[in-house]
Motif scaffolding. Structure first.
Motif, PDB file in Angstrom:
ATOM      1  N   GLU A 257       0.827  -1.208   0.000  1.00  0.00           N
ATOM      2  CA  GLU A 257       0.000   0.000   0.000  1.00  0.00           C
ATOM      3  C   GLU A 257       0.859   1.254   0.000  1.00  0.00           C
ATOM      4  O   GLU A 257       0.528   2.234  -0.653  1.00  0.00           O
ATOM      5  CB  GLU A 257      -0.966  -0.027   1.173  1.00  0.00           C
ATOM      6  CG  GLU A 257      -1.897  -1.210   1.053  1.00  0.00           C
ATOM      7  CD  GLU A 257      -3.296  -0.953   1.507  1.00  0.00           C
ATOM      8  OE1 GLU A 257      -3.606   0.166   1.921  1.00  0.00           O
ATOM      9  OE2 GLU A 257      -4.086  -1.897   1.432  1.00  0.00           O
ATOM     10  N   SER A 258       1.982   1.227   0.725  1.00  0.00           N
ATOM     11  CA  SER A 258       2.853   2.396   0.728  1.00  0.00           C
ATOM     12  C   SER A 258       3.645   2.495  -0.578  1.00  0.00           C
ATOM     13  O   SER A 258       3.998   3.582  -1.020  1.00  0.00           O
ATOM     14  CB  SER A 258       3.792   2.382   1.937  1.00  0.00           C
ATOM     15  OG  SER A 258       4.666   1.290   1.870  1.00  0.00           O
ATOM     16  N   PHE A 259       3.916   1.363  -1.218  1.00  0.00           N
ATOM     17  CA  PHE A 259       4.614   1.347  -2.504  1.00  0.00           C
ATOM     18  C   PHE A 259       3.746   1.961  -3.601  1.00  0.00           C
ATOM     19  O   PHE A 259       4.219   2.691  -4.458  1.00  0.00           O
ATOM     20  CB  PHE A 259       4.991  -0.087  -2.875  1.00  0.00           C
ATOM     21  CG  PHE A 259       5.641  -0.210  -4.225  1.00  0.00           C
ATOM     22  CD1 PHE A 259       6.984   0.061  -4.385  1.00  0.00           C
ATOM     23  CD2 PHE A 259       4.906  -0.603  -5.329  1.00  0.00           C
ATOM     24  CE1 PHE A 259       7.592  -0.050  -5.628  1.00  0.00           C
ATOM     25  CE2 PHE A 259       5.499  -0.718  -6.572  1.00  0.00           C
ATOM     26  CZ  PHE A 259       6.847  -0.443  -6.722  1.00  0.00           C
ATOM     27  N   LEU A 260       2.450   1.643  -3.576  1.00  0.00           N
ATOM     28  CA  LEU A 260       1.530   2.158  -4.592  1.00  0.00           C
ATOM     29  C   LEU A 260       1.081   3.563  -4.217  1.00  0.00           C
ATOM     30  O   LEU A 260      -0.041   3.791  -3.784  1.00  0.00           O
ATOM     31  CB  LEU A 260       0.325   1.225  -4.755  1.00  0.00           C
ATOM     32  CG  LEU A 260       0.608  -0.075  -5.470  1.00  0.00           C
ATOM     33  CD1 LEU A 260      -0.611  -0.976  -5.436  1.00  0.00           C
ATOM     34  CD2 LEU A 260       1.034   0.176  -6.902  1.00  0.00           C
ATOM     35  N   THR A 261       1.975   4.504  -4.428  1.00  0.00           N
ATOM     36  CA  THR A 261       1.685   5.899  -4.125  1.00  0.00           C
ATOM     37  C   THR A 261       0.598   6.415  -5.069  1.00  0.00           C
ATOM     38  O   THR A 261       0.289   5.778  -6.091  1.00  0.00           O
ATOM     39  CB  THR A 261       2.949   6.749  -4.304  1.00  0.00           C
ATOM     40  OG1 THR A 261       3.381   6.648  -5.670  1.00  0.00           O
ATOM     41  CG2 THR A 261       4.062   6.316  -3.366  1.00  0.00           C
ATOM     42  N   ASP A 262       0.056   7.561  -4.744  1.00  0.00           N
ATOM     43  CA  ASP A 262      -0.954   8.169  -5.619  1.00  0.00           C
ATOM     44  C   ASP A 262      -0.388   8.386  -7.017  1.00  0.00           C
ATOM     45  O   ASP A 262      -1.076   8.196  -8.019  1.00  0.00           O
ATOM     46  CB  ASP A 262      -1.448   9.488  -5.031  1.00  0.00           C
ATOM     47  CG  ASP A 262      -2.329   9.286  -3.813  1.00  0.00           C
ATOM     48  OD1 ASP A 262      -2.838   8.159  -3.607  1.00  0.00           O
ATOM     49  OD2 ASP A 262      -2.517  10.260  -3.050  1.00  0.00           O
ATOM     50  N   SER A 263       0.875   8.768  -7.088  1.00  0.00           N
ATOM     51  CA  SER A 263       1.517   8.994  -8.376  1.00  0.00           C
ATOM     52  C   SER A 263       1.595   7.701  -9.193  1.00  0.00           C
ATOM     53  O   SER A 263       1.282   7.695 -10.389  1.00  0.00           O
ATOM     54  CB  SER A 263       2.928   9.553  -8.157  1.00  0.00           C
ATOM     55  OG  SER A 263       3.623   9.642  -9.378  1.00  0.00           O
ATOM     56  N   ARG A 264       1.993   6.619  -8.538  1.00  0.00           N
ATOM     57  CA  ARG A 264       2.078   5.330  -9.243  1.00  0.00           C
ATOM     58  C   ARG A 264       0.693   4.848  -9.666  1.00  0.00           C
ATOM     59  O   ARG A 264       0.514   4.331 -10.762  1.00  0.00           O
ATOM     60  CB  ARG A 264       2.753   4.282  -8.367  1.00  0.00           C
ATOM     61  CG  ARG A 264       4.250   4.470  -8.275  1.00  0.00           C
ATOM     62  CD  ARG A 264       4.911   3.328  -7.546  1.00  0.00           C
ATOM     63  NE  ARG A 264       6.357   3.459  -7.622  1.00  0.00           N
ATOM     64  CZ  ARG A 264       7.152   3.437  -6.572  1.00  0.00           C
ATOM     65  NH1 ARG A 264       6.669   3.268  -5.367  1.00  0.00           N
ATOM     66  NH2 ARG A 264       8.456   3.559  -6.724  1.00  0.00           N
ATOM     67  N   ARG A 265      -0.277   5.018  -8.786  1.00  0.00           N
ATOM     68  CA  ARG A 265      -1.654   4.612  -9.131  1.00  0.00           C
ATOM     69  C   ARG A 265      -2.160   5.406 -10.334  1.00  0.00           C
ATOM     70  O   ARG A 265      -2.795   4.863 -11.231  1.00  0.00           O
ATOM     71  CB  ARG A 265      -2.583   4.823  -7.940  1.00  0.00           C
ATOM     72  CG  ARG A 265      -2.354   3.844  -6.817  1.00  0.00           C
ATOM     73  CD  ARG A 265      -3.249   4.179  -5.621  1.00  0.00           C
ATOM     74  NE  ARG A 265      -2.833   3.493  -4.427  1.00  0.00           N
ATOM     75  CZ  ARG A 265      -3.345   2.355  -3.991  1.00  0.00           C
ATOM     76  NH1 ARG A 265      -4.309   1.775  -4.667  1.00  0.00           N
ATOM     77  NH2 ARG A 265      -2.904   1.781  -2.899  1.00  0.00           N
ATOM     78  N   ALA A 266      -1.857   6.705 -10.355  1.00  0.00           N
ATOM     79  CA  ALA A 266      -2.299   7.556 -11.467  1.00  0.00           C
ATOM     80  C   ALA A 266      -1.651   7.119 -12.780  1.00  0.00           C
ATOM     81  O   ALA A 266      -2.310   7.074 -13.824  1.00  0.00           O
ATOM     82  CB  ALA A 266      -1.979   9.018 -11.171  1.00  0.00           C
ATOM     83  N   LYS A 267      -0.367   6.772 -12.725  1.00  0.00           N
ATOM     84  CA  LYS A 267       0.330   6.320 -13.936  1.00  0.00           C
ATOM     85  C   LYS A 267      -0.249   5.006 -14.451  1.00  0.00           C
ATOM     86  O   LYS A 267      -0.422   4.824 -15.654  1.00  0.00           O
ATOM     87  CB  LYS A 267       1.822   6.170 -13.654  1.00  0.00           C
ATOM     88  CG  LYS A 267       2.539   7.487 -13.487  1.00  0.00           C
ATOM     89  CD  LYS A 267       3.999   7.284 -13.153  1.00  0.00           C
ATOM     90  CE  LYS A 267       4.700   8.598 -12.917  1.00  0.00           C
ATOM     91  NZ  LYS A 267       6.112   8.416 -12.536  1.00  0.00           N
ATOM     92  N   ILE A 268      -0.541   4.095 -13.538  1.00  0.00           N
ATOM     93  CA  ILE A 268      -1.126   2.812 -13.934  1.00  0.00           C
ATOM     94  C   ILE A 268      -2.515   3.028 -14.528  1.00  0.00           C
ATOM     95  O   ILE A 268      -2.882   2.418 -15.533  1.00  0.00           O
ATOM     96  CB  ILE A 268      -1.164   1.834 -12.734  1.00  0.00           C
ATOM     97  CG1 ILE A 268       0.258   1.439 -12.338  1.00  0.00           C
ATOM     98  CG2 ILE A 268      -1.999   0.595 -13.059  1.00  0.00           C
ATOM     99  CD1 ILE A 268       0.363   0.710 -11.013  1.00  0.00           C
ATOM    100  N   LYS A 269      -3.275   3.933 -13.925  1.00  0.00           N
ATOM    101  CA  LYS A 269      -4.618   4.232 -14.437  1.00  0.00           C
ATOM    102  C   LYS A 269      -4.530   4.815 -15.852  1.00  0.00           C
ATOM    103  O   LYS A 269      -5.277   4.411 -16.741  1.00  0.00           O
ATOM    104  CB  LYS A 269      -5.325   5.214 -13.498  1.00  0.00           C
ATOM    105  CG  LYS A 269      -6.723   5.550 -13.935  1.00  0.00           C
ATOM    106  CD  LYS A 269      -7.399   6.482 -12.948  1.00  0.00           C
ATOM    107  CE  LYS A 269      -8.796   6.824 -13.445  1.00  0.00           C
ATOM    108  NZ  LYS A 269      -9.490   7.759 -12.574  1.00  0.00           N
ATOM    109  N   LEU A 270      -3.608   5.757 -16.070  1.00  0.00           N
ATOM    110  CA  LEU A 270      -3.448   6.349 -17.401  1.00  0.00           C
ATOM    111  C   LEU A 270      -3.025   5.303 -18.432  1.00  0.00           C
ATOM    112  O   LEU A 270      -3.521   5.296 -19.557  1.00  0.00           O
ATOM    113  CB  LEU A 270      -2.418   7.477 -17.360  1.00  0.00           C
ATOM    114  CG  LEU A 270      -2.892   8.800 -16.798  1.00  0.00           C
ATOM    115  CD1 LEU A 270      -1.729   9.782 -16.686  1.00  0.00           C
ATOM    116  CD2 LEU A 270      -3.981   9.390 -17.674  1.00  0.00           C
ATOM    117  N   LEU A 271      -2.113   4.434 -18.044  1.00  0.00           N
ATOM    118  CA  LEU A 271      -1.668   3.361 -18.934  1.00  0.00           C
ATOM    119  C   LEU A 271      -2.850   2.487 -19.336  1.00  0.00           C
ATOM    120  O   LEU A 271      -3.084   2.215 -20.514  1.00  0.00           O
ATOM    121  CB  LEU A 271      -0.592   2.521 -18.240  1.00  0.00           C
ATOM    122  CG  LEU A 271      -0.150   1.254 -18.965  1.00  0.00           C
ATOM    123  CD1 LEU A 271       0.639   1.614 -20.220  1.00  0.00           C
ATOM    124  CD2 LEU A 271       0.683   0.387 -18.048  1.00  0.00           C
TER     125      LEU A 271
END
Length: 72
Positions: free
Chosen positions: A48-62
């Motif tokens: 949960e700490s690894f999946l930062t908001d930034s990483r989640r946003a990038k995965i969502k955009l991908l």
């Protein structure tokens, strides 16, 4: 729903869903360092700490990019 046929409502087929999921997972996994700093932790709290908001946003955009590509 991912199992619906392509149509006016913008849904994707089950096969397209599988393809999108595989491509997105492959791309995300390849971007993760194998070990050491930045590696994916193996605990729920660590993940949960690894999946930062930034990483989640990038995965969502991908993922949204792949969906847009296959929805056509």
């Amino acid at each position: 729903a991912p199992t619906s046929a392509k149509g006016k409502d913008g849904t994707i087929t089950k096969e397209d869903f599988k393809t999108i999921a595989k491509k997105a997972v492959d791309k995300v996994v390849l971007a993760i360092p194998p070990s050491g700093k930045g590696a994916v932790p193996n605990t729920q709290d660590g993940l949960e700490s690894f999946l930062t908001d930034s990483r989640r946003a990038k995965i969502k955009l991908l993922t949204e990019g792949y969906v847009a590509k296959y929805k056509k």
